[in-house]
Design a protein around this motif. Structure first.
Motif, PDB file in Angstrom:
ATOM      1  N   VAL A 135       0.845  -1.201   0.000  1.00 38.76           N
ATOM      2  CA  VAL A 135       0.000   0.000   0.000  1.00 38.76           C
ATOM      3  C   VAL A 135       0.881   1.253   0.000  1.00 38.76           C
ATOM      4  CG1 VAL A 135      -1.621   1.371   1.369  1.00 38.76           C
ATOM      5  CG2 VAL A 135      -2.010  -1.081   1.076  1.00 38.76           C
ATOM      6  N   TYR A 184     -10.184  -0.864   0.524  1.00 39.73           N
ATOM      7  CA  TYR A 184      -9.219   0.085  -0.022  1.00 39.73           C
ATOM      8  C   TYR A 184      -9.218   0.025  -1.554  1.00 39.73           C
ATOM      9  CZ  TYR A 184      -4.401   1.138  -1.612  1.00 39.73           C
ATOM     10  OH  TYR A 184      -3.293   1.572  -2.300  1.00 39.73           O
ATOM     11  N   ASP A 185      -9.444  -1.180  -2.100  1.00 39.50           N
ATOM     12  CA  ASP A 185      -9.470  -1.375  -3.551  1.00 39.50           C
ATOM     13  C   ASP A 185     -10.856  -1.126  -4.149  1.00 39.50           C
ATOM     14  OD1 ASP A 185      -7.953  -2.186  -5.916  1.00 39.50           O
ATOM     15  OD2 ASP A 185      -9.240  -3.961  -5.947  1.00 39.50           O
ATOM     16  N   ARG A 468     -10.382   8.419  -0.473  1.00 43.77           N
ATOM     17  CA  ARG A 468     -10.162   6.975  -0.399  1.00 43.77           C
ATOM     18  C   ARG A 468      -9.757   6.546   1.004  1.00 43.77           C
ATOM     19  NH1 ARG A 468      -6.421   4.335  -4.807  1.00 43.77           N
ATOM     20  NH2 ARG A 468      -7.274   2.540  -3.680  1.00 43.77           N
ATOM     21  N   LEU A 469      -9.750   5.250   1.221  1.00 47.21           N
ATOM     22  CA  LEU A 469      -9.261   4.683   2.467  1.00 47.21           C
ATOM     23  C   LEU A 469      -7.736   4.703   2.438  1.00 47.21           C
ATOM     24  CD1 LEU A 469     -10.522   3.307   5.011  1.00 47.21           C
ATOM     25  CD2 LEU A 469     -10.051   1.110   3.910  1.00 47.21           C
ATOM     26  N   GLN A 470      -7.129   5.100   3.559  1.00 45.99           N
ATOM     27  CA  GLN A 470      -5.676   5.148   3.660  1.00 45.99           C
ATOM     28  C   GLN A 470      -5.227   4.428   4.935  1.00 45.99           C
ATOM     29  OE1 GLN A 470      -3.680   8.910   2.496  1.00 45.99           O
ATOM     30  NE2 GLN A 470      -5.743   9.795   2.346  1.00 45.99           N
TER      31      GLN A 470
END
Length: 478
Positions: A135, A184-185, A468-470
Motif C-alpha cells: 500500500v 481500499y481497492d 479513499r481509504l488510507q
C-alpha cells in the motif's frame, strides 16, 4: 587403573560442563544487542547487529533472519527491501522447511538445532507487513494478492486443526485486515465477506472474544455497512440481531478515512522451563510418563508402540526442557488520536502476547509426548552401555573406557537437552486500530501516548484526504 578412571571422569565432566554453559543461554540472550537497538529505535545499528550475529547467520535460523530484516527495514521505511526479505521468507515457508535429516537432528541433539519453521501467528503477521508495504509503495494490485493469500492461509490453518478444541485455526485480525484491503481497492463484496468471516471467528466464542481480544465495535460497523452497501438485506438483519445493533446509514467522509494501526510494545520472549518425569507401566501394560505430583500424565509415543518390550528399569527419571513465554510489559499503556476537533480511542485488534501463550499451551501434550519418548530412547541407550560395562571384566578385559563412555553419554544427554527458545521477537505485543474520517485536503492527526508512570508523548502526522481509504502504522517498541 584408578588414574585412568579419574581421568575419564574428569574429561567427561569437563565436556559436560562446557555443554551446560553453552546451553544456558536462551535465543533472546544470544541476540540481545540486536533487540536493544530495535527497541531504542536505532534501526541502522540494528541491521548491523543482524548482519554480524553468528547465530542468525546459521542456515537453520534463516527464516528468523529474514523476518527480522523484513521488520527492521519496514520500520526504516524501506518498504521495497522489506518486502524482498518477507517474500524470501514466504518462499521458504512455501517450499517447506526441515525434512528427514532435520528430524534426526532434533532426536539426537535438541529442537534448538533444528530448522526454525515459525509459529502459526508469525506466518499471518508476514501478510500484515507485506500488505502495508505494498500500500505504501502504491502497489494496490500486490496488496490485493496479499489479501487473497490471507484467505488461503486461513483455509489451510482451518484444515490443519479442523477447528477442534478451540485451537488457533483462523486469525481474526488478518481476516479483518483482508476486508480493509478489499475496501481500499473498492471491492465491497469481498470486503463484506472478509469482515463477516472475521466477525464469525469472534462469534464462535461464548463471550465474543478471540485470544484476549474482544470483537472491535468498528468491525461490527464494517460488517453492517458493507452488507447494506451490497444490498444484502438478510445478512444485514442477521448481524444486527447478533450484534444487538441497529445500523444507521451515515454519509461517507469527503476526504475518505484513515485506518491507523498502533503497534505497542514487543512480543514475549521464550525462556526454558524444566520438568521431571518418570516412566510408569499401567495396569493394561501400556507405558506413560508422569511428573512427581502426578498432575501431568503423558502417553508413551505412538512411534514406539505400547512399549511392551521397553525396559522401564532404564528410566528412573527424565529431565525435560520446554519453552515458556515471558512477557515484556510495554512502556505505554494508553493512546488516543485527535484531528483537532474530535478525540478517537483505539480498539485492540490483535494480542500477540495472548496468542503466544495460548498456542504454546495448546500443543504442550503433543510436543511433550514426542520429547519424553525421545528422551526415554536415549536413556535406554545409556542403560545398555552401563549394563554392558558391568559384564566386560569377566575375561580380564578393561571396562574403563566403556564405563567412561556410558557416563559421558549420560552427562551429554542430561546437559545437551535444551528447549527451543527461538521466536520472532520484534513483533509488537499488541496491535490496536482506529478509523478516522478525513476532510478533503490536508489533515493533521495527533497520536497522544501515555505511560503508566504519567509520561506522555505526542506524534503528529499529516494526511491528504483524497476520498479513499488510507493506512498508517506506528510502533512504540519500548
Amino acid at each position: 587403573m584408578v588414574n585412568i578412571k579419574n581421568y575419564t571422569f574428569r574429561a567427561s565432566l569437563l565436556i559436560g560442563l562446557m555443554l551446560f554453559l553453552f546451553s544456558c543461554s536462551s535465543y533472546n540472550e544470544m541476540i540481545t544487542p540486536y533487540y536493544k537497538q530495535v527497541a531504542s529505535g536505532n534501526y541502522t545499528a540494528a541491521m548491523k547487529e543482524l548482519e554480524k550475529n553468528k547465530l542468525l547467520q546459521k542456515p537453520r535460523n534463516k527464516l528468523l533472519f529474514l523476518l527480522e530484516k523484513g521488520k527492521t527495514t519496514h520500520l526504516m521505511g524501506d518498504y521495497e527491501n522489506s518486502n524482498r526479505y518477507f517474500n524470501e521468507a514466504d518462499q521458504l515457508l512455501e517450499n517447506g522447511l526441515g525434512g528427514t535429516m532435520d528430524a534426526v537432528v532434533g532426536t539426537l541433539l535438541n529442537p534448538m538445532n533444528q530448522v526454525y519453521k515459525g509459529e502459526d501467528f508469525e506466518k499471518f503477521m508476514i501478510h500484515y507487513y507485506k500488505a502495508l508495504n505494498y500500500v505504501y509503495l502504491a502497489k494496490p494490485e500486490d496488496a490485493i494478492v496479499e489479501a487473497r493469500r490471507i484467505g488461503l492461509q486461513s483455509q489451510e490453518q482451518g484444515d490443519k486443526f479442523n477447528n477442534k478444541d478451540n485451537r488457533y485455526a483462523k486469525d481474526a485480525f488478518s481476516l479483518m485486515l483482508q476486508g480493509l484491503i478489499y475496501e481500499y481497492d473498492g471491492d465491497m463484496n469481498n470486503a463484506f465477506i472478509a469482515y463477516r468471516n472475521a466477525a464469525e471467528v469472534y462469534l464462535s466464542s461464548k463471550d465474543q472474544t478471540y485470544y484476549g481480544t474482544p470483537m472491535p465495535e468498528t468491525l461490527k460497523q464494517d460488517v453492517l455497512r458493507t452488507a447494506a452497501a451490497m444490498g444484502f438485506t438478510a445478512e444485514l438483519n442477521r448481524f444486527e440481531e447478533l450484534f444487538h445493533l441497529k445500523y444507521t446509514p451515515e454519509k461517507a467522509p469527503e476526504g475518505g478515512e484513515l485506518v491507523f494501526f498502533w503497534e505497542n510494545g514487543l512480543a514475549p520472549v521464550k525462556a526454558q522451563e524444566e520438568f521431571f518425569f518418570s516412566l510408569v507401566k499401567g495396569e493394561d501394560g501400556n507405558l506413560f510418563f508422569t511428573n512427581v505430583g502426578g498432575t501431568i500424565i503423558i502417553p508413551f509415543g505412538d512411534g514406539y508402540g505400547s512399549g511392551e518390550n521397553f525396559n522401564v528399569n532404564a528410566i528412573q527419571s527424565l529431565r525435560a526442557t520446554y519453552p515458556k513465554y515471558v512477557s515484556r510489559p510495554p512502556f505505554f499503556s494508553t493512546a488516543t488520536l485527535t484531528d483537532g476537533k474530535t478525540i478517537f480511542g483505539f480498539q485492540q485488534a490483535e494480542d500477540i502476547n495472548e496468542l503466544a501463550y495460548k498456542t504454546l499451551q495448546q500443543r504442550f501434550l503433543k510436543e511433550m509426548t514426542k520429547l519424553l519418548t525421545r528422551l526415554a530412547v536415549k536413556k535406554s541407550a545409556e542403560y545398555v552401555l552401563k549394563e554392558s560395562s558391568k559384564g566386560t571384566g569377566k575375561n580380564g578385559k578393561d571396562n574403563t573406557l566403556l564405563e567412561g563412555l556410558g557416563f559421558g553419554v549420560q552427562l551429554y544427554s542430561l546437559l545437551s537437552e535444551k528447549a527451543d527458545t527461538r521466536n520472532w521477537q520484534s513483533l509488537p505485543a499488541t496491535i490496536s486500530y482506529a478509523r478516522i474520517p478525513l476532510q478533503k485536503g490536508k489533515n493533521t492527526i495527533s497520536l497522544n501516548l501515555k505511560a503508566s508512570n504519567g509520561t506522555e508523548e505526542t506524534k503528529t502526522i499529516e494526511v491528504m484526504g483524497t476520498g479513499r481509504l488510507q493506512f498508517f502504522n506506528y510502533s512504540t517498541l519500548r
